[in-house]
Write a protein that holds these residues in place. Structure first.
Motif, short mmCIF file in Angstrom:
data_model
loop_
_atom_site.label_atom_id
_atom_site.label_comp_id
_atom_site.label_asym_id
_atom_site.label_seq_id
_atom_site.Cartn_x
_atom_site.Cartn_y
_atom_site.Cartn_z
N GLN A 140 -25.56 -52.70 20.38
CA GLN A 140 -25.23 -54.12 20.53
C GLN A 140 -25.92 -54.72 21.74
O GLN A 140 -26.40 -55.85 21.70
N GLN A 141 -25.96 -53.97 22.84
CA GLN A 141 -26.63 -54.47 24.04
C GLN A 141 -28.12 -54.62 23.81
O GLN A 141 -28.73 -55.59 24.26
N ASN B 257 -22.78 -47.34 19.48
CA ASN B 257 -22.68 -48.68 18.92
C ASN B 257 -22.74 -49.75 20.00
O ASN B 257 -23.37 -50.79 19.83
N LEU B 258 -22.10 -49.49 21.12
CA LEU B 258 -22.14 -50.43 22.23
C LEU B 258 -23.57 -50.58 22.76
O LEU B 258 -24.03 -51.69 23.04
N MET C 131 -18.85 -44.64 19.48
CA MET C 131 -18.55 -45.96 20.04
C MET C 131 -19.55 -46.32 21.14
O MET C 131 -20.00 -47.47 21.22
N ASN C 132 -19.91 -45.35 21.97
CA ASN C 132 -20.91 -45.61 23.02
C ASN C 132 -22.27 -45.94 22.42
O ASN C 132 -22.97 -46.82 22.91
#
Length: 76
Positions: free
Chosen positions: A31-32, A27-28, A24-25
């Motif tokens: 996205q950033q 993927n975040l 999840m980190n």
């Protein structure tokens, strides 16, 4: 041997949530990065547009206003 298998199983259960959190980190962060790239692309496009404005102005607007100024001075 059974004790080692239980320890191994417990460790694997503990690793799964950590792997999910890491994914999840990641993927975040991706996205950033994509959002920042989009902002940079928009800024580059705006800079290109503003750089071309001067040549457009000199070629079109300045000649038109100069011609209009000549007409005004000739009329009087």
């Amino acid at each position: 041997m059974a004790t080692l298998q239980r320890i191994n199983q417990a460790c694997s259960y503990n690793c799964e949530p950590q792997q999910d959190a890491n994914q999840m980190n990641a993927n975040l962060a991706l996205q950033q990065i994509v959002a920042q790239k989009q902002q940079q692309d928009a800024m580059k496009s705006a800079f290109r547009d503003s750089a071309g404005y001067e040549s457009y102005y000199n070629a079109n607007v300045a000649t038109t206003s100069g011609g209009a100024a000549n007409l005004l001075t000739q009329a009087y």
